[in-house]
Motif scaffolding. Structure first.
Motif, PDB file in Angstrom:
ATOM      1  N   SER A   1       0.821  -1.218   0.000  1.00 13.08           N
ATOM      2  CA  SER A   1       0.000   0.000   0.000  1.00 13.08           C
ATOM      3  C   SER A   1       0.853   1.266   0.000  1.00 13.08           C
ATOM      4  CB  SER A   1      -0.957   0.009   1.194  1.00 13.08           C
ATOM      5  OG  SER A   1      -0.239   0.126   2.405  1.00 13.08           O
ATOM      6  N   VAL A   2       2.053   1.198   0.557  1.00 14.66           N
ATOM      7  CA  VAL A   2       2.949   2.358   0.559  1.00 14.66           C
ATOM      8  C   VAL A   2       3.349   2.690  -0.879  1.00 14.66           C
ATOM      9  CG1 VAL A   2       5.180   3.254   1.334  1.00 14.66           C
ATOM     10  CG2 VAL A   2       3.783   1.882   2.894  1.00 14.66           C
ATOM     11  N   ALA A   3       3.728   1.668  -1.643  1.00 21.28           N
ATOM     12  CA  ALA A   3       4.085   1.880  -3.058  1.00 21.28           C
ATOM     13  C   ALA A   3       2.878   2.393  -3.831  1.00 21.28           C
ATOM     14  CB  ALA A   3       4.598   0.583  -3.671  1.00 21.28           C
ATOM     15  N   MET A   4       1.718   1.825  -3.563  1.00 22.85           N
ATOM     16  CA  MET A   4       0.511   2.270  -4.251  1.00 22.85           C
ATOM     17  C   MET A   4       0.270   3.755  -4.014  1.00 22.85           C
ATOM     18  SD  MET A   4      -2.076  -0.936  -3.518  1.00 22.85           S
ATOM     19  CE  MET A   4      -3.514  -0.029  -4.083  1.00 22.85           C
ATOM     20  N   GLU A   5       0.363   4.160  -2.762  1.00 27.31           N
ATOM     21  CA  GLU A   5       0.119   5.565  -2.416  1.00 27.31           C
ATOM     22  C   GLU A   5       1.135   6.487  -3.094  1.00 27.31           C
ATOM     23  OE1 GLU A   5       0.181   8.374   1.551  1.00 27.31           O
ATOM     24  OE2 GLU A   5      -0.445   6.281   1.773  1.00 27.31           O
ATOM     25  N   LYS A   6       2.400   6.117  -3.039  1.00 25.10           N
ATOM     26  CA  LYS A   6       3.455   6.937  -3.646  1.00 25.10           C
ATOM     27  C   LYS A   6       3.296   7.053  -5.157  1.00 25.10           C
ATOM     28  CE  LYS A   6       7.085   6.387  -0.222  1.00 25.10           C
ATOM     29  NZ  LYS A   6       8.456   5.936   0.048  1.00 25.10           N
ATOM     30  N   LEU A   7       2.753   6.006  -5.785  1.00 22.77           N
ATOM     31  CA  LEU A   7       2.646   5.964  -7.244  1.00 22.77           C
ATOM     32  C   LEU A   7       1.247   6.306  -7.759  1.00 22.77           C
ATOM     33  CD1 LEU A   7       4.814   2.768  -7.643  1.00 22.77           C
ATOM     34  CD2 LEU A   7       5.480   5.095  -8.295  1.00 22.77           C
ATOM     35  N   GLY A   8       0.346   6.642  -6.860  1.00 19.94           N
ATOM     36  CA  GLY A   8      -0.990   7.054  -7.268  1.00 19.94           C
ATOM     37  C   GLY A   8      -1.878   5.938  -7.777  1.00 19.94           C
ATOM     38  N   VAL A   9      -1.664   4.720  -7.287  1.00 22.19           N
ATOM     39  CA  VAL A   9      -2.469   3.577  -7.693  1.00 22.19           C
ATOM     40  C   VAL A   9      -3.486   3.299  -6.584  1.00 22.19           C
ATOM     41  CG1 VAL A   9      -2.451   1.114  -8.278  1.00 22.19           C
ATOM     42  CG2 VAL A   9      -0.575   2.598  -9.036  1.00 22.19           C
ATOM     43  N   THR A  10      -4.757   3.266  -6.941  1.00 23.45           N
ATOM     44  CA  THR A  10      -5.800   2.977  -5.967  1.00 23.45           C
ATOM     45  C   THR A  10      -6.184   1.500  -6.028  1.00 23.45           C
ATOM     46  OG1 THR A  10      -7.616   3.445  -7.486  1.00 23.45           O
ATOM     47  CG2 THR A  10      -6.731   5.321  -6.202  1.00 23.45           C
ATOM     48  N   GLU A  11      -6.821   1.027  -4.983  1.00 24.98           N
ATOM     49  CA  GLU A  11      -7.242  -0.368  -4.940  1.00 24.98           C
ATOM     50  C   GLU A  11      -8.218  -0.688  -6.070  1.00 24.98           C
ATOM     51  OE1 GLU A  11      -8.756  -3.573  -1.582  1.00 24.98           O
ATOM     52  OE2 GLU A  11      -8.149  -1.565  -0.956  1.00 24.98           O
ATOM     53  N   GLU A  12      -9.046   0.273  -6.440  1.00 25.54           N
ATOM     54  CA  GLU A  12     -10.015   0.078  -7.521  1.00 25.54           C
ATOM     55  C   GLU A  12      -9.333  -0.103  -8.875  1.00 25.54           C
ATOM     56  OE1 GLU A  12     -10.202   2.799  -5.315  1.00 25.54           O
ATOM     57  OE2 GLU A  12     -11.545   1.628  -4.043  1.00 25.54           O
ATOM     58  N   MET A  13      -8.132   0.403  -9.030  1.00 23.42           N
ATOM     59  CA  MET A  13      -7.387   0.290 -10.284  1.00 23.42           C
ATOM     60  C   MET A  13      -6.757  -1.098 -10.459  1.00 23.42           C
ATOM     61  SD  MET A  13      -5.522   4.031 -10.091  1.00 23.42           S
ATOM     62  CE  MET A  13      -4.571   3.904 -11.602  1.00 23.42           C
ATOM     63  N   LEU A  14      -6.517  -1.807  -9.364  1.00 24.09           N
ATOM     64  CA  LEU A  14      -5.850  -3.111  -9.415  1.00 24.09           C
ATOM     65  C   LEU A  14      -6.733  -4.156 -10.078  1.00 24.09           C
ATOM     66  CD1 LEU A  14      -4.373  -3.282  -5.807  1.00 24.09           C
ATOM     67  CD2 LEU A  14      -3.154  -2.644  -7.910  1.00 24.09           C
ATOM     68  N   PHE A  15      -6.110  -5.084 -10.799  1.00 25.50           N
ATOM     69  CA  PHE A  15      -6.890  -6.167 -11.392  1.00 25.50           C
ATOM     70  C   PHE A  15      -7.325  -7.161 -10.319  1.00 25.50           C
ATOM     71  CE2 PHE A  15      -2.417  -7.306 -12.660  1.00 25.50           C
ATOM     72  CZ  PHE A  15      -2.275  -8.496 -11.981  1.00 25.50           C
ATOM     73  N   ASP A  16      -8.327  -7.956 -10.649  1.00 26.52           N
ATOM     74  CA  ASP A  16      -8.894  -8.918  -9.704  1.00 26.52           C
ATOM     75  C   ASP A  16      -7.857  -9.957  -9.282  1.00 26.52           C
ATOM     76  OD1 ASP A  16     -11.372  -7.703  -9.817  1.00 26.52           O
ATOM     77  OD2 ASP A  16     -12.122  -9.034 -11.389  1.00 26.52           O
ATOM     78  N   GLY A  17      -7.975 -10.383  -8.029  1.00 30.17           N
ATOM     79  CA  GLY A  17      -7.099 -11.425  -7.511  1.00 30.17           C
ATOM     80  C   GLY A  17      -5.933 -10.900  -6.704  1.00 30.17           C
ATOM     81  N   LEU A  18      -5.810  -9.582  -6.576  1.00 29.41           N
ATOM     82  CA  LEU A  18      -4.715  -8.990  -5.811  1.00 29.41           C
ATOM     83  C   LEU A  18      -5.217  -8.556  -4.444  1.00 29.41           C
ATOM     84  CD1 LEU A  18      -3.111  -6.717  -8.555  1.00 29.41           C
ATOM     85  CD2 LEU A  18      -2.659  -9.119  -8.066  1.00 29.41           C
ATOM     86  N   GLU A  19      -4.338  -8.606  -3.457  1.00 26.10           N
ATOM     87  CA  GLU A  19      -4.660  -8.143  -2.113  1.00 26.10           C
ATOM     88  C   GLU A  19      -3.689  -7.029  -1.742  1.00 26.10           C
ATOM     89  OE1 GLU A  19      -5.013 -11.193   0.851  1.00 26.10           O
ATOM     90  OE2 GLU A  19      -5.895 -12.594  -0.596  1.00 26.10           O
TER      91      GLU A  19
END
Length: 146
Positions: free
Chosen positions: A106-124
């Motif tokens: 989640s730290v990388a996601m936040e730094k890179l502007g990736v939201t949970e809704e953007m992730l493909f199915d099957g990822l946690e």
């Protein structure tokens, strides 16, 4: 010492396997026997190449009758931006959905502007990649970090 030997075995398998057709196809019987001792695997990685390589290693282990109880990839760094819906990695991962767990930092996601809704199915999403890896090591997983 045993964990070091297990890690070395996995490194040897990873170096021998490849996402191209030139990878190792057959594991030595002793390697299979050794890998059966701890059938849980976790990998922390930061590149698309390693993501694909770790998925290929899953295939190699299965093809050589290595028992796998758990197989988890922990993703951090810029590759997180490639884990979005309709990406190349989304297509590659479909074959492994339900077999391989992928945790995204989640730290990388936040730094890179990736939201949970953007992730493909099957990822946690996991709070931090490092803490997740420590947790898996504490639970007896064979681990590698790229």
């Amino acid at each position: 010492m045993i964990n070091i030997l297990k890690s070395l075995l996995i490194i040897i398998v990873m170096m021998a396997s490849n996402t191209e057709i030139y990878g190792q196809k057959k594991l030595a019987q002793q390697t299979v026997i050794d890998l059966q001792k701890t059938p849980k695997y976790a990998f922390t990685l930061t590149t698309e190449r390693h993501f694909k390589g770790v998925l290929s290693m899953y295939d190699l282990l299965i093809e050589n009758s290595v028992k796998i109880e758990e197989y988890e990839i922990i993703v951090k760094g810029k590759v997180v931006t490639q884990l979005v819906k309709k990406s190349e990695l989304d297509k590659v991962f479909q074959k492994y959905k339900g077999k391989v767990k992928v945790s995204v930092c989640s730290v990388a996601m936040e730094k890179l502007g990736v939201t949970e809704e953007m992730l493909f199915d099957g990822l946690e999403v996991t709070p931090t990649a490092s803490v997740r890896m420590l947790q898996l090591q504490a639970n007896g997983y064979n681990t590698l970090t790229y």
